[in-house]
Scaffold this motif. Structure first.
Motif, short mmCIF file in Angstrom:
data_model
loop_
_atom_site.label_atom_id
_atom_site.label_comp_id
_atom_site.label_asym_id
_atom_site.label_seq_id
_atom_site.Cartn_x
_atom_site.Cartn_y
_atom_site.Cartn_z
N SER A 229 51.91 38.03 61.94
CA SER A 229 52.80 37.26 62.81
C SER A 229 52.63 35.75 62.65
O SER A 229 53.49 34.98 63.03
N THR A 230 51.52 35.31 62.05
CA THR A 230 51.30 33.88 61.82
C THR A 230 52.05 33.37 60.60
O THR A 230 52.11 32.17 60.37
N GLY A 231 52.58 34.28 59.79
CA GLY A 231 53.31 33.88 58.59
C GLY A 231 52.44 33.71 57.37
O GLY A 231 52.94 33.39 56.29
N GLN A 232 51.14 33.91 57.50
CA GLN A 232 50.23 33.78 56.36
C GLN A 232 50.53 34.86 55.33
O GLN A 232 50.90 35.97 55.68
N ALA A 233 50.38 34.51 54.06
CA ALA A 233 50.56 35.47 52.98
C ALA A 233 49.48 35.22 51.93
O ALA A 233 49.02 34.09 51.77
N THR A 234 49.09 36.27 51.22
CA THR A 234 48.07 36.14 50.19
C THR A 234 48.54 36.78 48.89
O THR A 234 49.38 37.67 48.89
N ILE A 235 47.98 36.27 47.81
CA ILE A 235 48.23 36.83 46.48
C ILE A 235 46.86 37.05 45.86
O ILE A 235 46.03 36.14 45.85
N GLU A 236 46.64 38.25 45.36
CA GLU A 236 45.43 38.53 44.59
C GLU A 236 45.86 38.82 43.18
O GLU A 236 46.89 39.47 42.96
N GLY A 237 45.10 38.32 42.22
CA GLY A 237 45.50 38.51 40.84
C GLY A 237 44.32 38.63 39.90
O GLY A 237 43.19 38.29 40.24
N THR A 238 44.63 39.11 38.70
CA THR A 238 43.65 39.25 37.63
C THR A 238 44.32 38.86 36.33
O THR A 238 45.46 39.25 36.07
N THR A 239 43.61 38.11 35.51
CA THR A 239 44.12 37.71 34.22
C THR A 239 43.96 38.85 33.21
O THR A 239 43.28 39.84 33.47
N ARG A 240 44.54 38.63 32.05
CA ARG A 240 44.26 39.51 30.92
C ARG A 240 42.83 39.24 30.48
O ARG A 240 42.24 38.24 30.85
N ARG A 241 42.28 40.10 29.65
CA ARG A 241 40.91 39.88 29.18
C ARG A 241 40.87 38.65 28.28
O ARG A 241 41.86 38.30 27.63
N MET A 242 39.71 38.01 28.28
CA MET A 242 39.53 36.80 27.48
C MET A 242 38.09 36.71 27.00
O MET A 242 37.20 37.37 27.56
N VAL A 243 37.89 35.91 25.98
CA VAL A 243 36.53 35.68 25.50
C VAL A 243 35.85 34.68 26.44
O VAL A 243 36.52 33.88 27.08
N PRO A 244 34.53 34.74 26.54
CA PRO A 244 33.82 33.82 27.45
C PRO A 244 33.72 32.42 26.87
O PRO A 244 32.69 32.01 26.36
N ASP A 245 34.81 31.67 26.96
CA ASP A 245 34.89 30.30 26.45
C ASP A 245 35.07 29.36 27.64
O ASP A 245 36.11 29.38 28.31
N SER A 246 34.07 28.52 27.88
CA SER A 246 34.07 27.64 29.04
C SER A 246 35.30 26.73 29.09
O SER A 246 35.91 26.55 30.14
#
Length: 130
Positions: free
Chosen positions: A83-100
């Motif tokens: 009722s407060t109008g808040q909304a959330t999005i949860e996501g995940t990327t594709r796999r990637m190499v561990p490159d900083s």
């Protein structure tokens, strides 16, 4: 609690314009430490995924950001608010190499996409794939 102040009552914006640059910079500074920690857990780590969450004060804003993230081949889940109008999005990327450098760029891009849609990047975590 998220990285930014909650909705400004005077403008209706969810993300604080004044705090955005510093919060984005602080989150990117965390990347090397988080990446080192996850890579040191095992020597066999070859791929990672980035799991993240956004919040906003409008299901419309959340849906627009979710659609844009989907174009990048991210898997997203949109949860419309209460009722407060808040909304959330949860996501995940594709796999990637561990490159900083690539991960820092991705996180900066997520911050900027969220900011563009007035959504707050509230959390991000690197997940190890074995």
């Amino acid at each position: 609690m998220g990285l930014f102040n909650r909705q400004s009552k005077s403008t209706g914006k969810f993300v604080s314009d004044s705090e955005f640059p510093a919060k984005c910079r602080d989150a990117m500074a965390e990347v090397p430490n988080r990446l080192t920690a996850i890579v040191q857990e095992t020597e066999e780590t070859t791929f990672l995924k980035l799991q993240y969450a956004f919040a906003t004060n409008s299901p419309v804003k959340a849906a627009q950001l979710s659609k844009e993230l989907g174009r990048l081949m991210h898997q997203t889940t949109l949860q419309e608010g209460d009722s407060t109008g808040q909304a959330t999005i949860e996501g995940t990327t594709r796999r990637m190499v561990p490159d900083s450098g690539k991960i820092q760029t991705l996180i900066e891009d997520l911050f900027r996409m969220g900011y563009h849609h007035d959504c707050e990047l509230t959390n991000w975590e690197l997940l190890k794939l074995t």
